[in-house]
Each structure stands twice: as C-alpha cells, then as structure tokens.
Scaffold this motif. Sequence first.
Motif, PDB file in Angstrom:
ATOM      1  N   LYS A 123      11.741  10.931  -8.872  1.00  0.00           N
ATOM      2  CA  LYS A 123      11.975  11.350 -10.252  1.00  0.00           C
ATOM      3  C   LYS A 123      10.961  10.656 -11.161  1.00  0.00           C
ATOM      4  CE  LYS A 123      16.963  11.406  -9.332  1.00  0.00           C
ATOM      5  NZ  LYS A 123      18.286  10.867  -9.763  1.00  0.00           N
ATOM      6  N   PRO A 124      10.679  11.242 -12.314  1.00  0.00           N
ATOM      7  CA  PRO A 124       9.750  10.567 -13.243  1.00  0.00           C
ATOM      8  C   PRO A 124      10.197   9.145 -13.592  1.00  0.00           C
ATOM      9  CG  PRO A 124      10.074  12.837 -13.913  1.00  0.00           C
ATOM     10  CD  PRO A 124      11.025  12.591 -12.774  1.00  0.00           C
ATOM     11  N   GLU A 125      11.484   8.902 -13.631  1.00  0.00           N
ATOM     12  CA  GLU A 125      11.960   7.555 -13.958  1.00  0.00           C
ATOM     13  C   GLU A 125      11.734   6.548 -12.833  1.00  0.00           C
ATOM     14  OE1 GLU A 125      13.684  10.434 -14.180  1.00  0.00           O
ATOM     15  OE2 GLU A 125      15.811  10.132 -13.657  1.00  0.00           O
ATOM     16  N   ASP A 126      11.263   7.000 -11.687  1.00  0.00           N
ATOM     17  CA  ASP A 126      10.872   6.081 -10.612  1.00  0.00           C
ATOM     18  C   ASP A 126       9.462   5.528 -10.817  1.00  0.00           C
ATOM     19  OD1 ASP A 126      12.509   8.302  -8.325  1.00  0.00           O
ATOM     20  OD2 ASP A 126      13.274   6.391  -9.098  1.00  0.00           O
ATOM     21  N   THR A 127       8.755   6.028 -11.816  1.00  0.00           N
ATOM     22  CA  THR A 127       7.408   5.552 -12.099  1.00  0.00           C
ATOM     23  C   THR A 127       7.431   4.071 -12.437  1.00  0.00           C
ATOM     24  OG1 THR A 127       6.618   7.708 -12.868  1.00  0.00           O
ATOM     25  CG2 THR A 127       5.453   5.765 -13.680  1.00  0.00           C
ATOM     26  N   ALA A 128       6.639   3.294 -11.708  1.00  0.00           N
ATOM     27  CA  ALA A 128       6.624   1.837 -11.885  1.00  0.00           C
ATOM     28  C   ALA A 128       5.592   1.241 -10.938  1.00  0.00           C
ATOM     29  CB  ALA A 128       8.000   1.238 -11.579  1.00  0.00           C
ATOM     30  N   VAL A 129       5.344  -0.037 -11.128  1.00  0.00           N
ATOM     31  CA  VAL A 129       4.630  -0.816 -10.122  1.00  0.00           C
ATOM     32  C   VAL A 129       5.685  -1.373  -9.167  1.00  0.00           C
ATOM     33  CG1 VAL A 129       3.142  -2.785  -9.654  1.00  0.00           C
ATOM     34  CG2 VAL A 129       2.793  -1.413 -11.727  1.00  0.00           C
ATOM     35  N   TRP A 149       5.498 -13.043  -3.195  1.00  0.00           N
ATOM     36  CA  TRP A 149       5.378 -11.710  -3.777  1.00  0.00           C
ATOM     37  C   TRP A 149       4.022 -11.105  -3.484  1.00  0.00           C
ATOM     38  CZ3 TRP A 149       9.251  -9.256  -6.552  1.00  0.00           C
ATOM     39  CH2 TRP A 149      10.380 -10.034  -6.833  1.00  0.00           C
ATOM     40  N   GLY A 150       3.998  -9.785  -3.338  1.00  0.00           N
ATOM     41  CA  GLY A 150       2.739  -9.068  -3.256  1.00  0.00           C
ATOM     42  C   GLY A 150       2.206  -8.770  -4.644  1.00  0.00           C
ATOM     43  N   GLN A 151       1.046  -8.108  -4.673  1.00  0.00           N
ATOM     44  CA  GLN A 151       0.382  -7.843  -5.944  1.00  0.00           C
ATOM     45  C   GLN A 151       0.865  -6.554  -6.594  1.00  0.00           C
ATOM     46  OE1 GLN A 151      -0.806  -6.977  -3.049  1.00  0.00           O
ATOM     47  NE2 GLN A 151      -1.520  -4.884  -3.383  1.00  0.00           N
ATOM     48  N   GLY A 152       1.579  -5.730  -5.842  1.00  0.00           N
ATOM     49  CA  GLY A 152       2.148  -4.514  -6.384  1.00  0.00           C
ATOM     50  C   GLY A 152       1.303  -3.283  -6.109  1.00  0.00           C
ATOM     51  N   THR A 153       1.960  -2.137  -6.095  1.00  0.00           N
ATOM     52  CA  THR A 153       1.282  -0.854  -5.931  1.00  0.00           C
ATOM     53  C   THR A 153       1.902   0.134  -6.917  1.00  0.00           C
ATOM     54  OG1 THR A 153       0.598   0.837  -4.326  1.00  0.00           O
ATOM     55  CG2 THR A 153       2.807  -0.067  -4.051  1.00  0.00           C
ATOM     56  N   GLN A 154       1.046   0.911  -7.572  1.00  0.00           N
ATOM     57  CA  GLN A 154       1.505   1.818  -8.619  1.00  0.00           C
ATOM     58  C   GLN A 154       2.054   3.108  -8.019  1.00  0.00           C
ATOM     59  OE1 GLN A 154       1.443   1.500 -12.208  1.00  0.00           O
ATOM     60  NE2 GLN A 154       2.679   3.368 -12.050  1.00  0.00           N
ATOM     61  N   SER A 208       0.851  -1.187   0.000  1.00  0.00           N
ATOM     62  CA  SER A 208       0.000   0.000   0.000  1.00  0.00           C
ATOM     63  C   SER A 208       0.884   1.234   0.000  1.00  0.00           C
ATOM     64  CB  SER A 208      -0.937   0.008   1.210  1.00  0.00           C
ATOM     65  OG  SER A 208      -0.183   0.034   2.407  1.00  0.00           O
ATOM     66  N   GLY A 209       0.263   2.375  -0.260  1.00  0.00           N
ATOM     67  CA  GLY A 209       0.985   3.638  -0.178  1.00  0.00           C
ATOM     68  C   GLY A 209       1.381   4.249  -1.505  1.00  0.00           C
ATOM     69  N   GLY A 210       1.115   3.551  -2.590  1.00  0.00           N
ATOM     70  CA  GLY A 210       1.437   4.114  -3.893  1.00  0.00           C
ATOM     71  C   GLY A 210       0.500   5.253  -4.246  1.00  0.00           C
ATOM     72  N   GLY A 211       0.836   5.940  -5.344  1.00  0.00           N
ATOM     73  CA  GLY A 211      -0.009   7.038  -5.779  1.00  0.00           C
ATOM     74  C   GLY A 211       0.698   7.920  -6.775  1.00  0.00           C
ATOM     75  N   LEU A 212       0.112   9.091  -6.998  1.00  0.00           N
ATOM     76  CA  LEU A 212       0.656  10.077  -7.929  1.00  0.00           C
ATOM     77  C   LEU A 212       1.325  11.191  -7.134  1.00  0.00           C
ATOM     78  CD1 LEU A 212       0.882  11.357 -10.770  1.00  0.00           C
ATOM     79  CD2 LEU A 212      -1.396  12.351 -10.375  1.00  0.00           C
ATOM     80  N   SER A 230       7.731  12.928  -2.065  1.00  0.00           N
ATOM     81  CA  SER A 230       8.020  11.722  -1.293  1.00  0.00           C
ATOM     82  C   SER A 230       6.782  10.845  -1.179  1.00  0.00           C
ATOM     83  CB  SER A 230       8.493  12.083   0.120  1.00  0.00           C
ATOM     84  OG  SER A 230       9.686  12.824   0.094  1.00  0.00           O
ATOM     85  N   LEU A 231       7.032   9.561  -1.036  1.00  0.00           N
ATOM     86  CA  LEU A 231       5.994   8.578  -0.726  1.00  0.00           C
ATOM     87  C   LEU A 231       6.598   7.531   0.199  1.00  0.00           C
ATOM     88  CD1 LEU A 231       4.260   7.742  -4.158  1.00  0.00           C
ATOM     89  CD2 LEU A 231       3.197   8.886  -2.206  1.00  0.00           C
ATOM     90  N   ARG A 232       5.750   6.927   1.020  1.00  0.00           N
ATOM     91  CA  ARG A 232       6.200   5.790   1.810  1.00  0.00           C
ATOM     92  C   ARG A 232       5.316   4.599   1.479  1.00  0.00           C
ATOM     93  NH1 ARG A 232       6.733   4.505   8.289  1.00  0.00           N
ATOM     94  NH2 ARG A 232       4.464   4.318   8.163  1.00  0.00           N
ATOM     95  N   LEU A 233       5.934   3.562   0.977  1.00  0.00           N
ATOM     96  CA  LEU A 233       5.226   2.319   0.696  1.00  0.00           C
ATOM     97  C   LEU A 233       5.297   1.408   1.919  1.00  0.00           C
ATOM     98  CD1 LEU A 233       6.495   1.507  -2.912  1.00  0.00           C
ATOM     99  CD2 LEU A 233       4.612   3.004  -2.200  1.00  0.00           C
ATOM    100  N   SER A 234       4.227   0.663   2.116  1.00  0.00           N
ATOM    101  CA  SER A 234       4.179  -0.326   3.177  1.00  0.00           C
ATOM    102  C   SER A 234       3.853  -1.683   2.576  1.00  0.00           C
ATOM    103  CB  SER A 234       3.108   0.029   4.219  1.00  0.00           C
ATOM    104  OG  SER A 234       3.370   1.280   4.822  1.00  0.00           O
TER     105      SER A 234
END
Length: 127
Positions: free
Chosen positions: A87-93, A117-122, A7-11, A17-21
Amino acid sequence: QVQLVESGGGLVQAGGSLRLSCAASGRTFSNYAMGWFRQAPGKEREFVAAISRNDGRTYAADSVKGRFTISRDNVKNTVYLQMNSLKPEDTAVYFCAAKRTSVSGNYYSNQYEYDYWGQGTQVTVSS
C-alpha cells in the motif's frame, strides 16, 4: 560487531510485492534475534516484524499482519521480509536490526532493545 546490509528495496505499484534481504556478517548469526523496522518521512521509526534466533517464531505489527512475512536462513546469514499487497502507506526506509540473545524463542518489537542496525533500504509504493 555485526554488520547488516539491506537490499531489495525499490519502487512498486500498490498491490505489488517486494522481498527485502538483510545480510549479516561478523558474528554467529544464529545468536541474534532479528527485526525489521521502517521510518516514513516526518514519522518516527516503527516496528514491522521480528523473528527469534533459531526456532522460527515470528511476530508482526498489526498494520502488516497477513501481508508481510519475516523469515531467516541461518546458513546464509540472511533475514528476509516478504511484502505482499503493498500500500502507499508502506512507503518508508526499511531497516533490519540484530539483538544478541541467549533465549531461543524470543522476538523483540522494541527498537531500543536492538544492538546493531543496517543502513536502510527505500521502499516506495505508488498509488
């Protein structure tokens, strides 16, 4: 069997900054080394960061070193990825993964060594 839920993905705008969990369930979390990987459109999945099972040793890819930090809380059964200066190049699942290991200090950057593996977050970083 270990279940992993990210969780924690987004735009976010570049520089933000973002923090994924990644919450784990099903087995003793401290028996598993953990990793974060990502896959951008049209590209292969790549290693981001890894952490050992219970002594806090970490390793990050050169592309994110100094910007991303992996950590874990073995009481909450959760691994985190703090992402700064995006950075824009960090865009990924972004995917988290777990590898059962008896070695306390090892971390793993090879995706084929991971068991679950988890299902991924964008994560999308706009310029």
